[in-house]
Design an enzyme around this catalytic site. Structure first.
Site, PDB file in Angstrom:
ATOM      1  N   TYR A 111      -8.646  53.353  41.575  1.00 19.47           N
ATOM      2  CA  TYR A 111      -9.961  52.820  41.203  1.00 19.47           C
ATOM      3  C   TYR A 111     -10.082  51.338  41.522  1.00 19.47           C
ATOM      4  O   TYR A 111      -9.143  50.578  41.289  1.00 19.47           O
ATOM      5  CB  TYR A 111     -10.191  53.024  39.701  1.00 19.47           C
ATOM      6  N   TRP A 113     -13.062  48.036  43.139  1.00 21.11           N
ATOM      7  CA  TRP A 113     -14.198  47.665  43.964  1.00 21.11           C
ATOM      8  C   TRP A 113     -13.842  47.325  45.399  1.00 21.11           C
ATOM      9  O   TRP A 113     -14.705  47.362  46.265  1.00 21.11           O
ATOM     10  CB  TRP A 113     -14.937  46.493  43.324  1.00 21.11           C
TER      11      TRP A 113
END
Ligand SMILES: Nc1nc2c(c(=O)[nH]1)N[C@H]1C(S)=C(S)[C@@H](COP(=O)(O)OP(=O)(O)OC[C@H]3O[C@@H](n4cnc5c(=O)[nH]c(N)nc54)[C@H](O)[C@@H]3O)O[C@H]1N2
Ligand SMILES: Nc1nc2c(c(=O)[nH]1)N[C@H]1C(S)=C(S)[C@@H](COP(=O)(O)OP(=O)(O)OC[C@H]3O[C@@H](n4cnc5c(=O)[nH]c(N)nc54)[C@H](O)[C@@H]3O)O[C@H]1N2
Ligand SMILES: [Mo]
Length: 786
Positions: A111, A113
């Site tokens: 996980y 960005w």
């Protein structure tokens, strides 16, 4: 010295960047963005900073002992090795784990960005690679709004449809009279949008609403959760008590007969049950304003008055995403929807309810369609998953079962963790618990550009090129701007892209062609652009060809407004326009959720005490509610070593915001160095005072790189101010199992010892062979799979 300039795109906007000698010296906004975010300045001096990872590195203990659980992750020095040696080690280890334990033993949720850019998108890269070699255990949902993702489909049906058709800022300016903003409308958050934002318009739209005479009420712990221009009034509620306040407002509308009878009876199911709950017929407690006032600390009269105004005019309720990043976070959204359903503006332009209006730039600015092609992630070969924030639970409890959205699942036994483009030592709650869990797998592989807390807890680190050192193009979620990303610098010698690393690993593991399909990185970029052109052409939108696009640098795709505002057709004719819920209506009572039988998530909106809040017994020991909000000066932990991020600190440490009364009670003043602590951990931070923060609340932004005084030691003092050494690591409920970062009590005291220097932005001890301290590679690792 080589000079270059070009265009780049990031999650915080598009910029013109100038480099000298492969270092960024200047960052300017593009003409198309009248209001560029200052976060771009973090690039200056960041690429050749001492924190840059320049060579592949292996943790000393792993190199010496081979793969296996270890107590030394986070503590060991690293040995720098060649690129080929690193590729051989990782390929060999992936092969060992998949052969001996099966692909399920590889956790590739990864996980995070990463960076903007359609092709070099780190998540797509790692998921495609791991699927190409037989699959991996993945993660589902987000840290941003996990509870919402799981509960909304039960209440309003298709979540994408709901988000897409909620009223937008332009309609708010035109139609809305009153905005009641639970959690406020913090301006800092709208600097950011996943995948890019070509022009910052959200703040301008907010201002336009104020100019049009829209009235704003901020309900939440912080007055400056809205810009001064909005002239919002402020109801400083106790954190995590929004549900009590919403229920009392609903109770007022019910008892005074001011609610939208037509809408709740024809467009919703379960209103009767909800009304019985409000009246106290279910648990013996009427949800009166007097009842709520004691919980949320907002005056009874103010609750009544706000409820009446909500029903008397075209009103919009907005909920920040933070409201569900808390224990029982599902309930805040459910209660908000129930209140909006009663208030009379649901399904009307500018009215009803919406989420995240100021949590992300493009929430409710443009239509949300996205035409951009993505790198295909190939077929999913392993079905195993975890809700993303259950990572420590998974690593600590292999084989144990857990509840999630009506089903019982099982935690896999993870042997290898592969992380690319995210930072759990930034994003996860209770870092001391994570540190314990992190020692369990055999091997941790990480790709990172910088020696941040993530890289410092890996076994094998591949240094990677940043988005400024490769070519790509960007198109953010719900954004109209397609932006070319130029290569404005060359990565340090020997540092390559994620794609090159994965291509080389895939070749070693017999999946080279499957992963690359015979394309170089830049051929893929062109290919994805051309696929985007095709998608747009099908919608009668003409885009320039690839070479023209690269020359002009950016193009705006015309956006179209979606259909009518959410619930408009439902209001018109519920049987002709059903929602995708089981009843076809808004479910104020869900038979499905009730049927799951969860004690921590009943089938209707109700007040459940969070595990930690100012009303809990623990508040006697830890009397401040800590809100670890998003940072103003960066995105998460990214470029924490950049100039803007560092200017936002005090003496290199993160600042904790306190109300002057709370500070005075503890003999503290502006600029004091304090120890922030609770039963889970402690960090240092510097006090900054603000009347705009409610008494009993502390605000410490996320993102300072975790910097333990004793690296690798569970419970060590974090010197830098990372709130996640304090936060609570439980699920929102058995329904969504989302993160509860905001549910956290702490105490603050003056730090009287000698202040330990911050070392977060320094690399770890690096041993470069040949060196007497660097041991020979463990014989088991000599095997090459090439
Ligand atoms: N206490 C608390 N914690 C929170 C929150 C909170 O409110 N409170 N919020 C949560 C939320 S909403 C979120 S979304 C998460 C965010 O958590 P993350 O998304 O994990 O945080 P980032 O700092 O963006 O991590 C991205 C990492 O990828 C690296 N990177 C960037 N580009 C590339 C690339 O091209 N390749 C590779 N290999 N690496 C790259 C960066 O250096 C950085 O280390 O945090 C969560 N954590
Ligand atoms: N500059 C910048 N912008 C960002 C990010 C970043 O890292 N930097 N991250 C982006 C990401 S990934 C996300 S998911 C979004 C998150 O966006 P949000 O979730 O909206 O952001 P937060 O800062 O967590 O919280 C917003 C406000 O909610 C209030 N709040 C907290 N708890 C409560 C409560 O119990 N009740 C009430 N009424 N109010 C409460 C706090 O005062 C806080 O200021 O932000 C995005 N925007
Ligand atoms: Mo997020």
């Amino acid at each position: 010295m080589g000079r270059r300039s070009g265009r780049t795109a990031s999650h915080w906007g598009s910029y013109l960047v100038r480099t000298e000698g492969d270092e960024v010296v200047e960052v300017r906004g593009t003409g198309q963005d009248a209001d560029p975010s200052p976060i771009g300045r973090n690039y200056v001096g960041a690429l050749r900073h001492p924190a840059r990872i320049r060579r592949p590195a292996v943790r000393l203990g792993w190199l010496r002992d081979g793969p296996g659980p270890s107590g030394d992750r986070g503590a060991d020095p690293y040995v720098e090795i060649s690129h080929d040696e690193a590729l051989d080690l990782v390929a060999g280890e992936l092969d060992r784990v998949r052969g001996r334990h099966g692909n399920e033993a590889i956790f590739g949720g990864s996980y995070g960005w990463g960076s903007a850019g359609r092709f070099h998108h780190a998540q797509s890269q790692v998921h495609r690679f791991l699927n190409a070699i037989g699959g991996y255990t993945r993660s589902v949902n987000t840290y941003s709004h996990a509870a919402e993702e799981v509960v909304l489909p039960h209440i309003v049906g298709n979540r994408e449809w709901f988000l897409r058709s909620v009223t937008r800022w332009p309609e708010v300016a035109e139609h809305t009279r009153l905005v009641v903003a639970f959690g406020g409308l913090p301006r800092r958050s709208v600097q950011v949008n996943p995948g890019g934002v070509g022009a910052h318009l959200n703040a301008r739209w907010q201002d336009a609403c104020a100019e049009a005479g829209v009235e704003f009420v901020v309900v939440g712990p912080s007055r400056d959760d809205s810009a001064a221009a909005l002239r919002a009034s402020w109801l400083p509620l106790r954190p995590h008590t929004d549900v009590a306040m919403m229920l009392a407002m609903a109770h007022t509308l019910l008892e005074e007969g001011r609610y939208d009878r037509y809408f709740v009876q024809h467009c919703c199911v379960g209103f009767e049950h909800f009304a019985r709950y409000l009246r106290g017929d279910i648990d013996g407690i009427a949800k009166t304003p007097r009842w709520a006032a004691r919980i949320c600390d907002v005056a009874e009269a103010a609750i009544v008055e706000l409820a009446r105004r909500l029903a008397a005019t075209r009103s919009l309720i907005t909920l920040t995403w933070s409201l569900q990043r808390q224990h029982h976070g599902e309930m805040t959204y459910w209660a908000g929807i129930a209140l909006a359903a009663m208030a009379g503006s649901m399904g009307r332009p500018g009215g009803g309810i919406g989420t995240g209006f100021s949590s992300m730039h493009n929430a409710h600015v443009h239509d949300r369609f996205s035409a951009a092609a993505a790198l295909p992630q190939l077929e999913r070969a392993v079905p195993t998953f975890i809700p993303v924030s259950r990572i420590s639970d998974m690593l600590l409890n292999p084989g144990q079962s857990f509840d999630y959205n009506g089903a019982t699942q099982r935690y896999p036994d993870i042997k290898l963790v592969y992380w690319v483009g995210g930072n759990p030592f930034h994003h996860h709650q209770d870092l001391n618990r994570l540190l314990t869990a992190w020692q369990r797998p055999d091997t941790v592989v990480v790709h990172e550009p910088f020696w941040n807390s993530m890289a410092k807890h890996a076994d094998i680190v591949f240094p990677v090129a940043t988005s400024l050192e490769r070519e790509d193009f960007a198109l953010g979620v719900g954004d109209p701007w397609l932006t070319a990303m130029d290569q404005v610098a060359t990565a340090p010698e020997g540092v390559v892209t994620d794609y090159e690393i994965f291509s080389a690993l895939a070749r070693r593991l017999g999946a080279g062609d499957r992963f690359t399909e015979g394309r170089t990185a830049n051929q893929w970029v062109r290919e994805l652009y051309e696929r985007t052109v095709e998608t747009c052409a099908a919608m009668d939108i003409a885009l320039p060809d690839y070479d023209t696009f690269r020359t002009i640098g950016g193009v705006e795709i015309p956006m179209r407004w979606a259909g009518p505002v959410a619930f408009a057709t439902l209001r018109q004719d519920p049987s002709a326009h059903p929602l995708t819920t089981p009843s076809g209506k808004i479910e104020l009572f869900s038979d499905t959720v009730a049927g799951f039988g969860y004690d921590d998530c009943p089938g209707y909106p109700c007040w459940l005490e969070p595990a930690e809040w100012l009303g809990s017994p623990l508040a006697a020991r830890y009397p401040l509610h800590l809100l670890s909000v998003q940072p103003d000066t960066r995105l998460h932990s990214q470029f924490d070593h950049g100039p803007l991020s560092r200017e936002g600190k005090a003496g290199e440490r993160e600042q904790i915001r306190l109300n002057p009364k709370d500070a005075a009670d503890r003999g503290l003043g502006e600029g004091d160095l304090v120890r922030v602590f609770n039963q889970r951990g402690a960090c240092l931070a510097v006090v900054t005072l603000s009347e705009g923060l409610r008494v009993g609340v502390a605000q410490l932004p996320t993102g300072a790189w975790y910097d333990p005084a004793c690296p690798g030691e569970v419970g060590s003092l974090d010197k830098h101010g990372n709130p996640n050494v304090l936060t609570l690591d439980i699920g929102t409920s058995k329904l969504a199992q989302g993160p509860v970062a905001h549910t956290c009590l702490v105490e603050v005291e003056l730090f009287t010892g000698a202040p330990p220097p911050v070392t977060a932005h320094e690399p770890p001890i690096l041993l470069s062979p040949p060196s007497p301290a660097a041991p020979a590679v463990h014989p088991a690792l000599r095997r090459s799979t090439r």
